[in-house]
Design a protein around this motif. Structure first.
Motif, PDB file in Angstrom:
ATOM      1  N   ALA A  78      10.644 -43.839 -34.499  1.00 18.21           N
ATOM      2  CA  ALA A  78       9.911 -42.575 -34.496  1.00 18.21           C
ATOM      3  C   ALA A  78      10.810 -41.458 -33.996  1.00 18.21           C
ATOM      4  O   ALA A  78      11.561 -41.636 -33.032  1.00 18.21           O
ATOM      5  CB  ALA A  78       8.665 -42.686 -33.615  1.00 18.21           C
ATOM      6  N   CYS A  79      10.720 -40.311 -34.673  1.00 17.41           N
ATOM      7  CA  CYS A  79      11.459 -39.121 -34.267  1.00 17.41           C
ATOM      8  C   CYS A  79      10.471 -38.094 -33.735  1.00 17.41           C
ATOM      9  O   CYS A  79       9.455 -37.793 -34.394  1.00 17.41           O
ATOM     10  CB  CYS A  79      12.234 -38.545 -35.460  1.00 17.41           C
ATOM     11  SG  CYS A  79      13.084 -36.994 -35.089  1.00 17.41           S
ATOM     12  N   ARG A  80      10.758 -37.551 -32.549  1.00 23.86           N
ATOM     13  CA  ARG A  80       9.863 -36.578 -31.928  1.00 23.86           C
ATOM     14  C   ARG A  80      10.670 -35.326 -31.594  1.00 23.86           C
ATOM     15  O   ARG A  80      11.743 -35.401 -31.002  1.00 23.86           O
ATOM     16  CB  ARG A  80       9.235 -37.154 -30.658  1.00 23.86           C
ATOM     17  CG  ARG A  80       8.421 -38.412 -30.905  1.00 23.86           C
ATOM     18  CD  ARG A  80       7.954 -39.059 -29.627  1.00 23.86           C
ATOM     19  NE  ARG A  80       7.289 -40.341 -29.886  1.00 23.86           N
ATOM     20  CZ  ARG A  80       6.954 -41.211 -28.948  1.00 23.86           C
ATOM     21  NH1 ARG A  80       7.210 -40.930 -27.670  1.00 23.86           N
ATOM     22  NH2 ARG A  80       6.371 -42.352 -29.268  1.00 23.86           N
ATOM     23  N   ARG A  81      10.083 -34.182 -31.981  1.00 28.25           N
ATOM     24  CA  ARG A  81      10.742 -32.901 -31.701  1.00 28.25           C
ATOM     25  C   ARG A  81       9.676 -31.890 -31.310  1.00 28.25           C
ATOM     26  O   ARG A  81       8.891 -31.440 -32.156  1.00 28.25           O
ATOM     27  CB  ARG A  81      11.505 -32.417 -32.935  1.00 28.25           C
ATOM     28  CG  ARG A  81      12.274 -31.108 -32.718  1.00 28.25           C
ATOM     29  CD  ARG A  81      12.688 -30.504 -34.059  1.00 28.25           C
ATOM     30  NE  ARG A  81      13.684 -31.309 -34.712  1.00 28.25           N
ATOM     31  CZ  ARG A  81      14.959 -30.954 -34.867  1.00 28.25           C
ATOM     32  NH1 ARG A  81      15.376 -29.801 -34.384  1.00 28.25           N
ATOM     33  NH2 ARG A  81      15.806 -31.727 -35.504  1.00 28.25           N
ATOM     34  N   GLY A  82       9.602 -31.559 -30.029  1.00 26.44           N
ATOM     35  CA  GLY A  82       8.643 -30.572 -29.548  1.00 26.44           C
ATOM     36  C   GLY A  82       7.230 -30.916 -29.948  1.00 26.44           C
ATOM     37  O   GLY A  82       6.759 -32.041 -29.769  1.00 26.44           O
ATOM     38  N   ASP A  83       6.527 -29.915 -30.508  1.00 26.41           N
ATOM     39  CA  ASP A  83       5.134 -30.090 -30.909  1.00 26.41           C
ATOM     40  C   ASP A  83       4.987 -30.551 -32.349  1.00 26.41           C
ATOM     41  O   ASP A  83       3.861 -30.644 -32.854  1.00 26.41           O
ATOM     42  CB  ASP A  83       4.370 -28.768 -30.727  1.00 26.41           C
ATOM     43  CG  ASP A  83       4.301 -28.359 -29.258  1.00 26.41           C
ATOM     44  OD1 ASP A  83       4.340 -29.267 -28.399  1.00 26.41           O
ATOM     45  OD2 ASP A  83       4.222 -27.143 -28.984  1.00 26.41           O
ATOM     46  N   MET A  84       6.104 -30.815 -33.013  1.00 27.45           N
ATOM     47  CA  MET A  84       6.034 -31.238 -34.414  1.00 27.45           C
ATOM     48  C   MET A  84       5.437 -32.637 -34.524  1.00 27.45           C
ATOM     49  O   MET A  84       5.543 -33.456 -33.604  1.00 27.45           O
ATOM     50  CB  MET A  84       7.431 -31.231 -35.046  1.00 27.45           C
ATOM     51  CG  MET A  84       8.050 -29.850 -35.191  1.00 27.45           C
ATOM     52  SD  MET A  84       9.663 -29.938 -35.959  1.00 27.45           S
ATOM     53  CE  MET A  84       9.257 -30.743 -37.511  1.00 27.45           C
ATOM     54  N   LYS A  85       4.813 -32.901 -35.653  1.00 25.40           N
ATOM     55  CA  LYS A  85       4.221 -34.207 -35.887  1.00 25.40           C
ATOM     56  C   LYS A  85       5.306 -35.275 -35.909  1.00 25.40           C
ATOM     57  O   LYS A  85       6.363 -35.105 -36.511  1.00 25.40           O
ATOM     58  CB  LYS A  85       3.462 -34.210 -37.218  1.00 25.40           C
ATOM     59  CG  LYS A  85       2.695 -35.503 -37.474  1.00 25.40           C
ATOM     60  CD  LYS A  85       1.869 -35.400 -38.746  1.00 25.40           C
ATOM     61  CE  LYS A  85       1.076 -36.670 -38.993  1.00 25.40           C
ATOM     62  NZ  LYS A  85       0.255 -36.590 -40.227  1.00 25.40           N
ATOM     63  N   GLU A  86       5.040 -36.380 -35.250  1.00 25.89           N
ATOM     64  CA  GLU A  86       6.007 -37.457 -35.155  1.00 25.89           C
ATOM     65  C   GLU A  86       6.274 -38.062 -36.531  1.00 25.89           C
ATOM     66  O   GLU A  86       5.359 -38.273 -37.331  1.00 25.89           O
ATOM     67  CB  GLU A  86       5.448 -38.527 -34.209  1.00 25.89           C
ATOM     68  CG  GLU A  86       6.360 -39.681 -33.919  1.00 25.89           C
ATOM     69  CD  GLU A  86       5.763 -40.617 -32.890  1.00 25.89           C
ATOM     70  OE1 GLU A  86       6.024 -40.429 -31.688  1.00 25.89           O
ATOM     71  OE2 GLU A  86       5.007 -41.526 -33.300  1.00 25.89           O
ATOM     72  N   GLN A  87       7.529 -38.331 -36.824  1.00 28.27           N
ATOM     73  CA  GLN A  87       7.902 -38.977 -38.084  1.00 28.27           C
ATOM     74  C   GLN A  87       8.257 -40.427 -37.804  1.00 28.27           C
ATOM     75  O   GLN A  87       9.058 -40.715 -36.915  1.00 28.27           O
ATOM     76  CB  GLN A  87       9.099 -38.248 -38.720  1.00 28.27           C
ATOM     77  CG  GLN A  87       8.744 -36.833 -39.186  1.00 28.27           C
ATOM     78  CD  GLN A  87       9.941 -36.141 -39.795  1.00 28.27           C
ATOM     79  OE1 GLN A  87      10.765 -35.555 -39.093  1.00 28.27           O
ATOM     80  NE2 GLN A  87      10.031 -36.199 -41.110  1.00 28.27           N
ATOM     81  N   ARG A  88       7.663 -41.334 -38.579  1.00 25.95           N
ATOM     82  CA  ARG A  88       7.791 -42.752 -38.301  1.00 25.95           C
ATOM     83  C   ARG A  88       8.265 -43.536 -39.513  1.00 25.95           C
ATOM     84  O   ARG A  88       8.022 -43.153 -40.655  1.00 25.95           O
ATOM     85  CB  ARG A  88       6.453 -43.339 -37.850  1.00 25.95           C
ATOM     86  CG  ARG A  88       5.879 -42.733 -36.600  1.00 25.95           C
ATOM     87  CD  ARG A  88       4.517 -43.312 -36.348  1.00 25.95           C
ATOM     88  NE  ARG A  88       3.889 -42.769 -35.143  1.00 25.95           N
ATOM     89  CZ  ARG A  88       2.666 -43.069 -34.761  1.00 25.95           C
ATOM     90  NH1 ARG A  88       1.937 -43.896 -35.476  1.00 25.95           N
ATOM     91  NH2 ARG A  88       2.160 -42.539 -33.666  1.00 25.95           N
TER      92      ARG A  88
END
Length: 461
Positions: A78-88
């Motif tokens: 999972a990639c997380r960046r600030g308030d952006m929706k997590e990409q999995r």
């Protein structure tokens, strides 16, 4: 405080995630959208943040790349960046020619046990990677029956990968005990265990609805059904009691003579893999022993030490029958009256069943030639030890050897608890071998006097 729930995933957490089969030792790209403005992206593998300084994962213009992927890299990324929706993305890193299963985030390479829950939907993915463009036959079976499935095929670097999925809900709804992924020459068998949170069943003896009076015997039972199993504990006003039955899923509290201090709230609790759980609260009300200020002349009573002892006869009834008496402390005897006929020289055993709550403090067999308590004997007469039948009921037997005609007459079985005295009567008729027997009147008169003395003693004890 107790949870009453356990680790439910949100709808967002349960969203469908793409699964990709990749070759071991290949490089794998992970996209992480967004522009260069704002916080730097963070990468997670199976919920643990990845150390980007290790050199195994490198940042790229559009995300990250895993260098020379290993089987241990299988699972959820999972990639997380600030308030952006997590990409999995789920990765299943496989060696060519080897069967592999991915259960949510766990890689399975050999037959094993899998644990599923109805509240969490997961995909169970099986894959096979073959060299070249070979078409691999890959399928799921549930308890040796083929399951409906769709397969995905892809080609990379001269290899063909085949991927099939089955949902955990389908497996549980179909009551499948063994789930198998197969090719023509390989298989992985998965023993399915359904996990679920604790479910409580509580009961009481006497049954719910029966008033609890001081000095009655009360038993509280709690059973917990859960997977994995857990042991329950009774609590009284929030304080744990020593109640767990070792090696079982039950907790038991027994009050031989309940007191007013044991009045209060009771709750069954358990510590489980999914958290702490408790049953509904139950208030056990204990009523004080009645104090009599006026004695009804129609009832034989004695008030001593604030106790009420009643000499009573009650309707014959079997223990365990529907009890419509309003006084639940009154002992019940069965049979209430009985006639036993035998010949001189025979041996007999007379048995009486009694149900009493509170537990009786005195039990007596009385006759013209005997006065015994259970577990004692005198000459030809033996009162056997009491044998329990249920929580509130037991049986007492009187054995008489080598009967004589002098034994003819009335035998009285007396039970006393802290509220009542009751009796059952057995008329014993002993005849000679020629069928003649003495008149029982003398013995009846003698036993009547004996019983009156016994009652007087019991009342004044």
């Amino acid at each position: 405080e107790y949870d009453h729930y356990y680790d439910y995933y949100s709808d967002e957490d349960q969203q469908e995630v793409e699964t990709e089969v990749v070759l071991a030792r290949s490089n794998v790209s992970l996209r992480c959208g967004g522009d260069d403005v704002g916080p730097s992206p963070r990468l997670f593998h199976n919920e643990a943040e990845v150390d980007l300084m290790s050199g195994r994962v490198l940042p790229t213009e559009h995300g990250f790349v895993i260098v020379s992927a290993k089987q241990t890299d299988s699972g959820r990324w999972a990639c997380r960046r600030g308030d952006m929706k997590e990409q999995r993305k789920n990765l299943l890193v496989s060696d060519p020619g080897r069967l592999a299963v991915l259960l949510d985030t766990n890689l399975i390479l050999n037959s094993s046990v899998i644990r599923l829950r109805r509240d969490i939907e997961v995909d169970i993915t099986c894959s096979a990677v073959l060299e070249g463009d070979a078409v691999a036959a890959l399928w799921w079976e549930g308890d040796h029956m083929s399951l409906t499935q769709n397969s995905d095929r892809s080609h990379q670097n001269g290899f063909t990968s085949v991927l099939i999925k089955v949902s955990s809900s389908l497996v549980l709804d179909s009551n499948i005990s063994t789930l198998s992924c197969l090719t023509e020459d390989q298989r992985i068998d998965l023993e399915v265990v359904e996990e679920f949170r604790p479910e409580f069943t509580i009961s009481r003896s006497p049954e719910f609805g029966v008033p609890i009076l001081e000095e009655m015997m009360v038993i509280l039972r709690c059973t917990v059904e859960s997977s994995p199993s857990s042991q329950p504990v009774w609590e009284h006003n929030g304080v744990p009691l020593d109640s767990t039955v070792a090696g079982t899923n039950q907790a038991l509290v027994t009050f031989e003579k309940i007191s007013l201090s044991q009045d209060g709230w009771y709750q069954c609790t358990t510590q489980h893999k999914f958290g702490n759980f408790s049953s509904v609260g139950y208030y056990l009300g204990v009523k004080p022993k009645p104090r009599v200020t006026q004695v009804d002349s129609a009832t034989t009573s004695s008030v001593l030490s604030d106790q009420v002892l009643l000499v009573e006869s009650i309707p014959g009834t079997g223990c365990g029958a529907d009890n419509k008496l309003t006084d639940f402390t009154l002992p019940k005897l069965f049979p209430q009256r009985k006639t036993v006929s035998a010949e001189e020289g025979e041996s007999i055993s007379v048995r009486i069943r009694f149900c009493s709550n509170p537990i009786p403090d005195t039990i007596i067999w009385s006759g013209s030639n005997l006065l015994l308590t259970p577990g004692t004997d005198s000459g030809r007469f033996t009162a056997l030890p009491v044998s329990a039948v249920s929580d509130d009921c037991a049986e007492s037997s009187l054995a008489i050897d080598n009967l004589t005609t002098e034994d003819s007459g009335l035998v009285v079985f007396i039970v006393r608890n802290s509220y009542h005295i009751v009796e059952a009567q057995v008329l014993l008729e002993v005849s000679t071998v020629d069928g003649q027997g003495p008149t029982a009147g003398v013995n009846l008169a003698r036993i009547s006097l004996t019983v009156m003395i016994v009652f007087q003693v019991l009342i004044n004890v």
